[in-house]
Scaffold this active site. Structure first.
Site, PDB file in Angstrom:
ATOM      1  N   ASP A  13       0.820  -1.223   0.000  1.00  0.00           N
ATOM      2  CA  ASP A  13       0.000   0.000   0.000  1.00  0.00           C
ATOM      3  C   ASP A  13       0.846   1.262   0.000  1.00  0.00           C
ATOM      4  O   ASP A  13       0.628   2.173  -0.803  1.00  0.00           O
ATOM      5  CB  ASP A  13      -0.919   0.044   1.232  1.00  0.00           C
ATOM      6  CG  ASP A  13      -1.986  -1.042   1.193  1.00  0.00           C
ATOM      7  OD1 ASP A  13      -2.295  -1.535   0.091  1.00  0.00           O
ATOM      8  OD2 ASP A  13      -2.507  -1.385   2.273  1.00  0.00           O
ATOM      9  N   ARG A  93      -0.023   4.674  16.947  1.00  0.00           N
ATOM     10  CA  ARG A  93      -0.464   5.718  16.015  1.00  0.00           C
ATOM     11  C   ARG A  93      -0.151   7.143  16.446  1.00  0.00           C
ATOM     12  O   ARG A  93       0.287   7.939  15.616  1.00  0.00           O
ATOM     13  CB  ARG A  93      -1.956   5.543  15.699  1.00  0.00           C
ATOM     14  CG  ARG A  93      -2.233   4.658  14.463  1.00  0.00           C
ATOM     15  CD  ARG A  93      -1.435   3.427  14.416  1.00  0.00           C
ATOM     16  NE  ARG A  93      -1.526   2.697  13.136  1.00  0.00           N
ATOM     17  CZ  ARG A  93      -0.846   1.616  12.863  1.00  0.00           C
ATOM     18  NH1 ARG A  93      -0.012   1.120  13.755  1.00  0.00           N
ATOM     19  NH2 ARG A  93      -0.948   1.020  11.702  1.00  0.00           N
ATOM     20  N   ASP A 122      -7.271   3.347  12.689  1.00  0.00           N
ATOM     21  CA  ASP A 122      -5.926   3.923  12.606  1.00  0.00           C
ATOM     22  C   ASP A 122      -5.910   5.302  11.954  1.00  0.00           C
ATOM     23  O   ASP A 122      -5.208   6.203  12.392  1.00  0.00           O
ATOM     24  CB  ASP A 122      -4.991   2.975  11.849  1.00  0.00           C
ATOM     25  CG  ASP A 122      -4.723   1.712  12.656  1.00  0.00           C
ATOM     26  OD1 ASP A 122      -4.719   1.790  13.900  1.00  0.00           O
ATOM     27  OD2 ASP A 122      -4.515   0.650  12.042  1.00  0.00           O
ATOM     28  N   SER A 173      -4.277  -9.720   7.232  1.00  0.00           N
ATOM     29  CA  SER A 173      -3.697  -8.392   7.326  1.00  0.00           C
ATOM     30  C   SER A 173      -3.188  -8.239   8.759  1.00  0.00           C
ATOM     31  O   SER A 173      -3.918  -8.501   9.714  1.00  0.00           O
ATOM     32  CB  SER A 173      -4.778  -7.357   7.009  1.00  0.00           C
ATOM     33  OG  SER A 173      -4.471  -6.141   7.635  1.00  0.00           O
TER      34      SER A 173
HETATM   35  N1  ARG Z   1      -8.469  -3.406  15.681  1.00  0.00           N
HETATM   36  C1  ARG Z   1      -7.182  -3.005  16.118  1.00  0.00           C
HETATM   37  C2  ARG Z   1      -7.143  -1.536  16.439  1.00  0.00           C
HETATM   38  O1  ARG Z   1      -8.019  -0.833  16.045  1.00  0.00           O
HETATM   39  C3  ARG Z   1      -6.115  -3.434  15.154  1.00  0.00           C
HETATM   40  C4  ARG Z   1      -5.952  -2.569  13.945  1.00  0.00           C
HETATM   41  C5  ARG Z   1      -4.987  -3.137  12.962  1.00  0.00           C
HETATM   42  N2  ARG Z   1      -4.458  -2.154  12.100  1.00  0.00           N
HETATM   43  C6  ARG Z   1      -3.816  -2.434  10.940  1.00  0.00           C
HETATM   44  N3  ARG Z   1      -3.339  -1.440  10.265  1.00  0.00           N
HETATM   45  N4  ARG Z   1      -3.666  -3.661  10.502  1.00  0.00           N
HETATM   46  O2  ARG Z   1      -6.262  -1.067  17.084  1.00  0.00           O
END
Ligand code: ARG
Length: 408
Positions: A13, A93, A122, A173
């Site tokens: 990505d 983040r 995110d 993922s």
């Molecule tokens: N559900 C989790 C969260 O909101 C994991 C997010 C995973 N993010 C990713 N870019 N694969 O923190």
């Protein structure tokens, strides 16, 4: 010419995002790759960013900063989202946003960019954090804008000679850092389906875990974990070493349906061996050293803190205020917790502290009991007084109602 600072992971990505942003915004792209302890090879990441058209690539090791200023306060606050998720991704983040903004300021760039989709948490965390830090800087989310499907993205990459990583075939993922890993997509999207064993990379299954338990003694000084089995180490190493021991014993697997900020429920798999051990131990030590009412107050704030982190509200007065209270409590949180790791189970089997509020002379049923048994009688009389009064009136009320209804 416009300049955009992009959070670059080296994956498909963000590799596609480099030429896409350059073309769409007629901008030069400065890539930033952060080492948050994701454990992936970052050696050739700079070359890869440049090869797909970045003008520069900053590679920064922010592991210590992440561990000390993001992971540690959340551990001390007891932050587990919806009671389970230790927030590894969520905690990363605001730090990513902070680094992007810092480099954008250094580079005199007008915008920052990230590869988050429009469906997750995110993007919210990065955008909101960036705006808190510098509202003049724009945030661009190419993956929210380009509307390309996965195959279209791969075709776009092939056309432009962007190397498509082998991991693109993975049905899952994932996102990792030193605090844990999240795994989504593929068969996991059916919440009834048990995760296949191959989703797990940090933890052994119960069947594969050793048949003998491991004992771990964790020392804390004022709320900071400082040593494992008597060996003092910096936080980053301590977390890594717990990940190895606990993961080998199958500790740290989490399978949950969680409430995303964007309104949907999602099925999430996490592996967080070190986080599970540290939260279990830290909480136990607090129980030993802090008074009952403060313990309750603090437990209530744990979920408040977890929600703040999850919902992207890191750079807020609320988070700082809770941190201040938590920091005050940590002054007493010194001592040692002994844990038994066995076949996926992490159990506290011992705890001690110079600040323990536990007093054997008061607790014992043996010789040397100093508890004033006689005082209990008076205490109970007054403690139970409102109960006695309310119950007496209630019986009266019930009888009155009964009488009234029989009259009619
Ligand atoms: N559900 C989790 C969260 O909101 C994991 C997010 C995973 N993010 C990713 N870019 N694969 O923190």
């Amino acid at each position: 010419m416009e300049r955009i600072v992009l959070a670059y992971s080296g994956g498909l990505d963000t590799s596609v995002a480099i030429p896409w942003l350059a073309e769409k915004y007629q901008a030069e792209i400065v890539a930033v790759t952060l080492d948050l302890g994701q454990g992936r090879e970052l050696d050739d990441v700079r070359e890869r960013a440049m090869a797909v058209g970045a003008v520069r690539c900053h590679v920064l090791d922010v592991r210590a900063e992440f561990a000390e200023h993001y992971v540690l306060p959340s551990l001390q606050a007891g932050a587990l989202y919806e009671g389970q998720y230790p927030l590894a991704t969520a905690l990363g983040r605001p730090l990513i946003a902070q680094q992007l903004v810092k480099i954008a300021e250094m580079e005199s760039a007008g915008a920052i960019a990230h590869g988050c989709t429009g469906k997750g948490n995110d993007q919210v965390r990065i955008d909101v954090s960036a705006r808190a830090l510098n509202r003049a800087i724009r945030v661009v989310g190419p993956a929210r804008e380009w509307g390309m499907s996965r195959p279209a993205e791969i075709a776009y990459a092939r056309e432009r000679g962007i190397p498509v990583p082998a991991t693109v075939d993975s049905p899952y993922s994932t996102d990792s850092n030193l605090w844990g890993k999240s795994i989504e997509c593929g068969v996991l999207e059916d919440p009834w389906t048990e995760p296949p064993e191959d989703v797990y990379t940090l933890t052994k299954s119960q069947a594969e875990a050793p048949n003998a338990p491991a004992y771990v003694e964790l020392d804390f000084e004022q709320g900071v974990p400082t040593a494992v089995n008597g060996v003092t180490m910096p936080l980053v190493e301590l977390i890594a070493s717990l990940e190895t021991i606990a993961g080998a014993h199958g500790v740290g697997r989490i399978d949950m349906v969680e409430n995303r900020l964007v309104g949907i429920k999602s099925r999430e798999i996490y592996e967080a061996p070190a986080a599970v051990v540290l939260h279990t131990a830290h909480r136990e030590l607090e129980t030993l050293v802090i008074p009952k009412d403060l313990e309750r107050l603090k437990r209530g704030l744990s979920s408040v803190y977890a929600d703040l982190v999850y919902n992207g509200l890191w750079f807020t007065p609320t988070r700082r205020a809770v941190d201040a209270l938590v920091a005050d409590v940590q002054q007493r949180v010194t001592g040692c917790v002994r844990l038994k790791l066995f076949k996926g189970d992490c159990r506290v089997v011992g705890r001690k502290s110079p600040h323990a509020l536990y007093e054997e002379a008061l607790a014992t049923y043996d010789e040397g009991d100093q508890f004033d048994h006689g005082a209990a009688e008076g205490f109970i009389k007054i403690w139970g007084l409102p109960v006695e009064l309310a119950a007496a009136k209630e019986i009266g009320a019930t009888e009155a109602t009964a009488t009234r209804s029989s009259d009619s």
